[in-house]
Design a protein around this motif. Structure first.
Motif, PDB file in Angstrom:
ATOM      1  N   ALA A   1      -5.213   0.590  -1.270  1.00 52.86           N
ATOM      2  CA  ALA A   1      -4.022   1.051  -0.556  1.00 52.86           C
ATOM      3  C   ALA A   1      -4.399   2.069   0.517  1.00 52.86           C
ATOM      4  CB  ALA A   1      -3.016   1.651  -1.536  1.00 52.86           C
ATOM      5  N   LYS A   2      -5.276   3.002   0.162  1.00 52.81           N
ATOM      6  CA  LYS A   2      -5.730   4.015   1.131  1.00 52.81           C
ATOM      7  C   LYS A   2      -6.405   3.342   2.319  1.00 52.81           C
ATOM      8  CE  LYS A   2      -9.639   5.768   0.778  1.00 52.81           C
ATOM      9  NZ  LYS A   2     -10.951   6.310   0.759  1.00 52.81           N
ATOM     10  N   ASN A   3      -7.299   2.402   2.059  1.00 51.58           N
ATOM     11  CA  ASN A   3      -8.000   1.712   3.141  1.00 51.58           C
ATOM     12  C   ASN A   3      -7.040   0.936   4.037  1.00 51.58           C
ATOM     13  OD1 ASN A   3     -10.404   2.731   2.145  1.00 51.58           O
ATOM     14  ND2 ASN A   3     -10.909   0.868   1.016  1.00 51.58           N
ATOM     15  N   THR A   4      -6.065   0.281   3.419  1.00 47.79           N
ATOM     16  CA  THR A   4      -5.075  -0.484   4.175  1.00 47.79           C
ATOM     17  C   THR A   4      -4.257   0.428   5.080  1.00 47.79           C
ATOM     18  OG1 THR A   4      -4.934  -2.148   2.435  1.00 47.79           O
ATOM     19  CG2 THR A   4      -3.082  -2.028   3.966  1.00 47.79           C
ATOM     20  N   LEU A   5      -3.798   1.559   4.552  1.00 45.85           N
ATOM     21  CA  LEU A   5      -2.983   2.467   5.358  1.00 45.85           C
ATOM     22  C   LEU A   5      -3.805   3.138   6.450  1.00 45.85           C
ATOM     23  CD1 LEU A   5      -0.549   4.099   2.777  1.00 45.85           C
ATOM     24  CD2 LEU A   5      -0.168   2.179   4.334  1.00 45.85           C
ATOM     25  N   HIS A   6      -5.065   3.434   6.173  1.00 42.66           N
ATOM     26  CA  HIS A   6      -5.921   3.990   7.224  1.00 42.66           C
ATOM     27  C   HIS A   6      -6.116   2.971   8.351  1.00 42.66           C
ATOM     28  CE1 HIS A   6      -7.068   8.011   6.067  1.00 42.66           C
ATOM     29  NE2 HIS A   6      -7.331   7.620   4.829  1.00 42.66           N
ATOM     30  N   GLU A   7      -6.298   1.705   7.994  1.00 45.23           N
ATOM     31  CA  GLU A   7      -6.426   0.655   9.012  1.00 45.23           C
ATOM     32  C   GLU A   7      -5.145   0.548   9.831  1.00 45.23           C
ATOM     33  OE1 GLU A   7      -7.527  -3.066   7.217  1.00 45.23           O
ATOM     34  OE2 GLU A   7      -9.383  -2.234   6.393  1.00 45.23           O
ATOM     35  N   GLU A   8      -4.005   0.554   9.150  1.00 42.60           N
ATOM     36  CA  GLU A   8      -2.718   0.474   9.844  1.00 42.60           C
ATOM     37  C   GLU A   8      -2.528   1.679  10.767  1.00 42.60           C
ATOM     38  OE1 GLU A   8       1.887  -0.255   8.612  1.00 42.60           O
ATOM     39  OE2 GLU A   8       0.884   1.474   7.713  1.00 42.60           O
ATOM     40  N   PHE A   9      -2.877   2.845  10.269  1.00 48.25           N
ATOM     41  CA  PHE A   9      -2.745   4.074  11.056  1.00 48.25           C
ATOM     42  C   PHE A   9      -3.628   4.001  12.300  1.00 48.25           C
ATOM     43  CE2 PHE A   9      -3.692   8.556  11.979  1.00 48.25           C
ATOM     44  CZ  PHE A   9      -2.408   9.059  12.069  1.00 48.25           C
ATOM     45  N   ALA A  10      -4.846   3.515  12.145  1.00 46.47           N
ATOM     46  CA  ALA A  10      -5.766   3.405  13.280  1.00 46.47           C
ATOM     47  C   ALA A  10      -5.240   2.409  14.317  1.00 46.47           C
ATOM     48  CB  ALA A  10      -7.147   2.991  12.799  1.00 46.47           C
ATOM     49  N   ALA A  66       0.832  -1.208   0.000  1.00 44.19           N
ATOM     50  CA  ALA A  66       0.000   0.000   0.000  1.00 44.19           C
ATOM     51  C   ALA A  66       0.868   1.260   0.000  1.00 44.19           C
ATOM     52  CB  ALA A  66      -0.931  -0.003   1.207  1.00 44.19           C
ATOM     53  N   ARG A  67       1.945   1.236   0.791  1.00 46.42           N
ATOM     54  CA  ARG A  67       2.848   2.401   0.823  1.00 46.42           C
ATOM     55  C   ARG A  67       3.516   2.615  -0.528  1.00 46.42           C
ATOM     56  NH1 ARG A  67       3.544   0.594   6.120  1.00 46.42           N
ATOM     57  NH2 ARG A  67       5.255  -0.778   5.587  1.00 46.42           N
ATOM     58  N   LYS A  68       3.857   1.518  -1.212  1.00 47.60           N
ATOM     59  CA  LYS A  68       4.463   1.645  -2.543  1.00 47.60           C
ATOM     60  C   LYS A  68       3.480   2.248  -3.536  1.00 47.60           C
ATOM     61  CE  LYS A  68       7.821  -2.095  -2.226  1.00 47.60           C
ATOM     62  NZ  LYS A  68       8.182  -3.436  -2.715  1.00 47.60           N
ATOM     63  N   ILE A  69       2.246   1.792  -3.493  1.00 44.95           N
ATOM     64  CA  ILE A  69       1.242   2.277  -4.436  1.00 44.95           C
ATOM     65  C   ILE A  69       0.985   3.769  -4.235  1.00 44.95           C
ATOM     66  CG2 ILE A  69      -1.216   2.148  -5.029  1.00 44.95           C
ATOM     67  CD1 ILE A  69      -0.969  -0.899  -4.586  1.00 44.95           C
ATOM     68  N   LEU A  70       0.879   4.190  -2.975  1.00 45.53           N
ATOM     69  CA  LEU A  70       0.606   5.604  -2.700  1.00 45.53           C
ATOM     70  C   LEU A  70       1.885   6.431  -2.582  1.00 45.53           C
ATOM     71  CD1 LEU A  70      -2.367   5.442  -0.172  1.00 45.53           C
ATOM     72  CD2 LEU A  70      -2.417   5.845  -2.634  1.00 45.53           C
ATOM     73  N   ASN A  71       3.040   5.778  -2.775  1.00 46.05           N
ATOM     74  CA  ASN A  71       4.332   6.462  -2.740  1.00 46.05           C
ATOM     75  C   ASN A  71       4.497   7.226  -1.428  1.00 46.05           C
ATOM     76  OD1 ASN A  71       6.848   7.174  -3.708  1.00 46.05           O
ATOM     77  ND2 ASN A  71       6.079   9.014  -4.736  1.00 46.05           N
ATOM     78  N   MET A  72       4.373   6.502  -0.308  1.00 48.06           N
ATOM     79  CA  MET A  72       4.452   7.125   1.008  1.00 48.06           C
ATOM     80  C   MET A  72       5.465   6.389   1.865  1.00 48.06           C
ATOM     81  SD  MET A  72       0.547   8.091   1.899  1.00 48.06           S
ATOM     82  CE  MET A  72       1.104   9.364   2.991  1.00 48.06           C
ATOM     83  N   GLU A  73       6.066   7.131   2.777  1.00 51.59           N
ATOM     84  CA  GLU A  73       6.978   6.552   3.750  1.00 51.59           C
ATOM     85  C   GLU A  73       6.521   6.975   5.131  1.00 51.59           C
ATOM     86  OE1 GLU A  73      11.040   7.528   2.902  1.00 51.59           O
ATOM     87  OE2 GLU A  73      10.864   6.911   0.820  1.00 51.59           O
ATOM     88  N   LYS A  74       6.796   6.121   6.109  1.00 50.23           N
ATOM     89  CA  LYS A  74       6.443   6.462   7.486  1.00 50.23           C
ATOM     90  C   LYS A  74       7.338   7.590   7.949  1.00 50.23           C
ATOM     91  CE  LYS A  74       4.673   2.101   9.194  1.00 50.23           C
ATOM     92  NZ  LYS A  74       4.818   1.065  10.193  1.00 50.23           N
TER      93      LYS A  74
END
Length: 134
Positions: free
Chosen positions: A97-106, A54-62
């Motif tokens: 990807a957005k849903n996965t990262l929101h779940e991880e963030f929560a 998901a981070r790769k798809i949205l091009n995001m890093e923690k």
């Protein structure tokens, strides 16, 4: 009459292909479950995306915020609009990807909240008593 036979053969063939694919996926999930990755195997079988992908798809890093996740998703979603020559498939991937990262963030937020130490009420009342004596 001949077309009915052809349709029936196609349905039988498609059904057997689906059954074999499902059996293979189930075998793979069971094998991975034996190796200790039962949660990952179940997620794969259900089609869930892992956080790294998901981070790769949205091009995001923690580290990132929920707002940053949503903003990056909206940018990618608009860029891949099929009306402007984009891809519906990529829009779907971005949404997952957005849903996965929101779940991880929560989940991370919940963990942080439970790890914070509660205020020791005994020390607080002791401090109040000593300050009132002064």
């Amino acid at each position: 009459m001949a077309w009915q036979r052809i349709v029936a053969q196609m349905l039988v063939t498609a059904g057997s292909v689906f059954a074999r694919a499902f059996a293979q996926a189930l075998q793979q999930a069971q094998h991975q479950g034996k190796s200790g990755n039962a949660k990952e195997a179940a997620d794969r079988l259900l089609g869930k995306m892992d956080a790294g992908q998901a981070r790769k798809i949205l091009n995001m890093e923690k580290p990132y915020t929920a707002e940053q996740i949503t903003q990056q998703f909206e940018n990618i979603f608009k860029y891949n609009d099929p009306k402007t020559g984009g891809s519906y498939y990529l829009q779907c991937k971005a949404e997952h990807a957005k849903n996965t990262l929101h779940e991880e963030f929560a989940k991370q937020y919940e963990q942080e909240m439970t790890q914070e130490t509660p205020i020791d009420e005994h020390n607080e009342t002791t401090n109040e008593n000593t300050s009132s004596r002064r």
